[in-house]
Design a protein around this motif. Structure first.
Motif, mmCIF file in Angstrom:
data_model
loop_
_atom_site.group_PDB
_atom_site.id
_atom_site.type_symbol
_atom_site.label_atom_id
_atom_site.label_comp_id
_atom_site.label_asym_id
_atom_site.label_seq_id
_atom_site.Cartn_x
_atom_site.Cartn_y
_atom_site.Cartn_z
ATOM 1 N N ASN A 204 -2.619 -12.614 -4.646
ATOM 2 C CA ASN A 204 -3.126 -12.191 -3.342
ATOM 3 C C ASN A 204 -3.321 -13.378 -2.419
ATOM 4 O O ASN A 204 -3.053 -13.305 -1.208
ATOM 5 C CB ASN A 204 -4.450 -11.443 -3.538
ATOM 6 N N SER A 205 -3.764 -14.497 -2.979
ATOM 7 C CA SER A 205 -3.973 -15.699 -2.167
ATOM 8 C C SER A 205 -2.653 -16.243 -1.637
ATOM 9 O O SER A 205 -2.563 -16.680 -0.481
ATOM 10 C CB SER A 205 -4.692 -16.769 -2.995
ATOM 11 N N LEU A 206 -1.613 -16.204 -2.462
ATOM 12 C CA LEU A 206 -0.300 -16.694 -2.026
ATOM 13 C C LEU A 206 0.268 -15.836 -0.898
ATOM 14 O O LEU A 206 0.870 -16.345 0.048
ATOM 15 C CB LEU A 206 0.666 -16.711 -3.217
ATOM 16 N N ILE A 207 0.075 -14.524 -1.005
ATOM 17 C CA ILE A 207 0.611 -13.612 0.013
ATOM 18 C C ILE A 207 -0.019 -13.877 1.374
ATOM 19 O O ILE A 207 0.605 -13.642 2.415
ATOM 20 C CB ILE A 207 0.399 -12.150 -0.423
ATOM 21 N N GLN A 208 -1.252 -14.397 1.389
ATOM 22 C CA GLN A 208 -1.932 -14.656 2.657
ATOM 23 C C GLN A 208 -1.216 -15.712 3.494
ATOM 24 O O GLN A 208 -1.456 -15.822 4.693
ATOM 25 C CB GLN A 208 -3.376 -15.099 2.404
ATOM 26 N N PHE A 209 -0.346 -16.484 2.850
ATOM 27 C CA PHE A 209 0.403 -17.520 3.567
ATOM 28 C C PHE A 209 1.698 -16.978 4.170
ATOM 29 O O PHE A 209 2.539 -17.747 4.623
ATOM 30 C CB PHE A 209 0.703 -18.703 2.644
ATOM 31 N N THR A 210 1.857 -15.670 4.168
ATOM 32 C CA THR A 210 3.013 -15.011 4.788
ATOM 33 C C THR A 210 2.506 -14.042 5.857
ATOM 34 O O THR A 210 1.335 -13.631 5.819
ATOM 35 C CB THR A 210 3.833 -14.235 3.737
ATOM 36 N N PRO A 211 3.349 -13.635 6.787
ATOM 37 C CA PRO A 211 2.896 -12.693 7.819
ATOM 38 C C PRO A 211 2.929 -11.231 7.377
ATOM 39 O O PRO A 211 2.437 -10.360 8.095
ATOM 40 C CB PRO A 211 3.915 -12.921 8.947
ATOM 41 N N PHE A 212 3.469 -10.951 6.196
ATOM 42 C CA PHE A 212 3.737 -9.572 5.803
ATOM 43 C C PHE A 212 2.499 -8.700 5.587
ATOM 44 O O PHE A 212 2.500 -7.526 5.972
ATOM 45 C CB PHE A 212 4.630 -9.555 4.567
ATOM 46 N N PRO A 213 1.409 -9.186 4.972
ATOM 47 C CA PRO A 213 0.263 -8.288 4.753
ATOM 48 C C PRO A 213 -0.409 -7.823 6.034
ATOM 49 O O PRO A 213 -1.134 -6.824 6.026
ATOM 50 C CB PRO A 213 -0.700 -9.134 3.900
ATOM 51 N N TYR A 214 -0.149 -8.501 7.147
ATOM 52 C CA TYR A 214 -0.751 -8.111 8.413
ATOM 53 C C TYR A 214 -0.036 -6.925 9.060
ATOM 54 O O TYR A 214 -0.506 -6.399 10.061
ATOM 55 C CB TYR A 214 -0.747 -9.307 9.371
ATOM 56 N N LEU A 215 1.094 -6.526 8.492
ATOM 57 C CA LEU A 215 1.873 -5.426 9.066
ATOM 58 C C LEU A 215 1.336 -4.060 8.667
ATOM 59 O O LEU A 215 1.259 -3.152 9.501
ATOM 60 C CB LEU A 215 3.340 -5.550 8.640
ATOM 61 N N VAL A 216 0.980 -3.892 7.407
ATOM 62 C CA VAL A 216 0.537 -2.590 6.916
ATOM 63 C C VAL A 216 -0.801 -2.669 6.195
ATOM 64 O O VAL A 216 -1.731 -1.916 6.504
ATOM 65 C CB VAL A 216 1.599 -1.966 5.975
ATOM 66 N N TYR A 217 -0.897 -3.593 5.243
ATOM 67 C CA TYR A 217 -2.074 -3.598 4.372
ATOM 68 C C TYR A 217 -3.381 -3.778 5.142
ATOM 69 O O TYR A 217 -4.327 -2.984 4.970
ATOM 70 C CB TYR A 217 -1.950 -4.698 3.317
ATOM 71 N N TYR A 218 -3.474 -4.807 5.973
ATOM 72 C CA TYR A 218 -4.748 -5.084 6.633
ATOM 73 C C TYR A 218 -5.179 -3.979 7.608
ATOM 74 O O TYR A 218 -6.369 -3.621 7.625
ATOM 75 C CB TYR A 218 -4.695 -6.438 7.329
ATOM 76 N N PRO A 219 -4.285 -3.418 8.436
ATOM 77 C CA PRO A 219 -4.731 -2.291 9.269
ATOM 78 C C PRO A 219 -5.289 -1.133 8.447
ATOM 79 O O PRO A 219 -6.322 -0.555 8.794
ATOM 80 C CB PRO A 219 -3.452 -1.887 10.022
ATOM 81 N N VAL A 220 -4.609 -0.808 7.332
ATOM 82 C CA VAL A 220 -5.065 0.310 6.501
ATOM 83 C C VAL A 220 -6.350 -0.065 5.771
ATOM 84 O O VAL A 220 -7.273 0.755 5.657
ATOM 85 C CB VAL A 220 -3.972 0.714 5.494
ATOM 86 N N ALA A 221 -6.444 -1.293 5.265
ATOM 87 C CA ALA A 221 -7.644 -1.732 4.548
ATOM 88 C C ALA A 221 -8.875 -1.689 5.449
ATOM 89 O O ALA A 221 -9.977 -1.353 4.998
ATOM 90 C CB ALA A 221 -7.436 -3.142 3.995
ATOM 91 N N ILE A 222 -8.695 -2.013 6.722
ATOM 92 C CA ILE A 222 -9.806 -1.930 7.674
ATOM 93 C C ILE A 222 -10.244 -0.486 7.839
ATOM 94 O O ILE A 222 -11.438 -0.166 7.834
ATOM 95 C CB ILE A 222 -9.382 -2.536 9.027
ATOM 96 N N PHE A 223 -9.286 0.429 7.954
ATOM 97 C CA PHE A 223 -9.603 1.845 8.141
ATOM 98 C C PHE A 223 -10.321 2.404 6.916
ATOM 99 O O PHE A 223 -11.281 3.180 7.035
ATOM 100 C CB PHE A 223 -8.317 2.632 8.392
ATOM 101 N N VAL A 224 -9.855 2.030 5.729
ATOM 102 C CA VAL A 224 -10.433 2.552 4.490
ATOM 103 C C VAL A 224 -11.810 1.950 4.221
ATOM 104 O O VAL A 224 -12.611 2.523 3.472
ATOM 105 C CB VAL A 224 -9.483 2.270 3.303
ATOM 106 N N GLY A 225 -12.111 0.822 4.845
ATOM 107 C CA GLY A 225 -13.418 0.205 4.661
ATOM 108 C C GLY A 225 -13.438 -0.932 3.670
ATOM 109 O O GLY A 225 -14.515 -1.395 3.268
ATOM 110 N N ARG A 226 -12.251 -1.419 3.276
ATOM 111 C CA ARG A 226 -12.192 -2.550 2.347
ATOM 112 C C ARG A 226 -12.494 -3.871 3.047
ATOM 113 O O ARG A 226 -12.827 -4.852 2.392
ATOM 114 C CB ARG A 226 -10.796 -2.622 1.712
ATOM 115 N N ILE A 227 -12.351 -3.875 4.367
ATOM 116 C CA ILE A 227 -12.605 -5.090 5.153
ATOM 117 C C ILE A 227 -13.478 -4.712 6.338
ATOM 118 O O ILE A 227 -13.185 -3.736 7.041
ATOM 119 C CB ILE A 227 -11.284 -5.707 5.654
ATOM 120 N N ASN A 228 -14.532 -5.464 6.585
ATOM 121 C CA ASN A 228 -15.396 -5.157 7.718
ATOM 122 C C ASN A 228 -16.139 -6.408 8.167
ATOM 123 O O ASN A 228 -16.039 -7.470 7.549
ATOM 124 C CB ASN A 228 -16.398 -4.045 7.360
#
Length: 266
Positions: A204-228
């Motif tokens: 997970n830490s390695l993936i943070q150095f790419t732009p890809f998780p900001y496309l789908v995962y982070y928007p959905v994680a915010i909605f689900v409440g995993r990030i606040n």
């Protein structure tokens, strides 16, 4: 501004001209959603929680992936960029008073808007059929964070997409290769198939150095409440930084590509 509004209108009409392509694109998204939905639903038959997700949280994640993909990733029309460069049709745009990047961004917005309309109907029908337990956020801040992140992700995906298409300046006979690799990376590292926080911490830490998780995962994680809270703001700033970086990358590749462009076939 008026010329891009005209491009938007014509692109909207073209979406209805190639109805079969559009229907197949939407069918692909729904089919992929159903496969993922029933996979996770089967897993929760014998488990109350998986990777820290409850069943309502995971099914909400799966539904939101379909929504975010319709907003961010839908716009197959941009796939023509490589073909236009390879065939020499790009010359038709270079002699016109339009920005090629703005032209395709306008076309993408038209395609995305139509996909969003259909996605709303699809999600409504799927919800009536499947009757899943959906966890909706109660905070206005979460809704605003989700929508704001989707807007940033939309622009980020566009610049990643066109930058990969501009590889056709150097390898016109193999434009699909880099595009395919980019799509695979977006599917796996973007969080479309599974939530990225189910991976080991080091991955997970390695993936943070790419732009890809900001496309789908982070928007959905915010909605689900995993990030606040503060973490949401921090990740949004990182997404904006990636957006700016990919904008300059796309502009840089575009300028370098024009220097070697030979307009073959024209």
């Amino acid at each position: 501004m008026r010329k891009y509004l005209t491009v938007f209108t014509i692109s909207w009409q073209n979406e209805f001209t190639y109805r079969l392509n559009f229907i197949l694109w939407r069918f692909r998204n729904v089919l992929r959603f159903l496969m993922t939905f029933f996979l996770w639903k089967g897993i929760f038959v014998t488990n109350k929680a998986v990777f820290g997700y409850s069943q309502p949280e995971m099914l909400t994640y799966v539904f939101l992936v379909l929504v975010v993909q319709s907003i961010v990733l839908s716009a197959p029309s941009a796939d023509n960029i490589g073909g236009e460069i390879s065939s020499g049709d790009l010359s038709n745009y270079l002699v016109k008073p339009v920005s090629y990047l703005k032209y395709w961004f306008t076309r993408d917005l038209s395609s995305k808007l139509l996909n969003i309309f259909f996605a709303v109907g699809e999600i409504g029908l799927l919800w009536l059929w499947l009757q899943p337990q959906i966890k909706l956020p109660s905070s206005v801040v979460v809704w605003l964070g989700f929508l704001g992140f989707c807007v940033v992700a939309l622009g980020l995906y566009y610049f990643i997409n066109v930058a990969s298409k501009f590889a056709a300046f150097w390898v016109p006979e193999n434009t699909w290769g880099l595009t395919f690799v980019t799509l695979v990376l977006i599917e796996i590292l973007g969080g479309s198939i599974f939530p990225l926080d189910v991976l080991p911490n080091w991955a997970n830490s390695l993936i943070q150095f790419t732009p890809f998780p900001y496309l789908v995962y982070y928007p959905v994680a915010i909605f689900v409440g995993r990030i606040n809270g503060v973490e949401m703001l921090r990740i949004l700033m990182q997404a904006l930084a990636w957006l700016v970086a990919m904008f300059f990358v796309a502009k840089f590749v575009w300028r370098k590509g024009l220097m070697v462009y030979s307009s073959e076939g024209r």
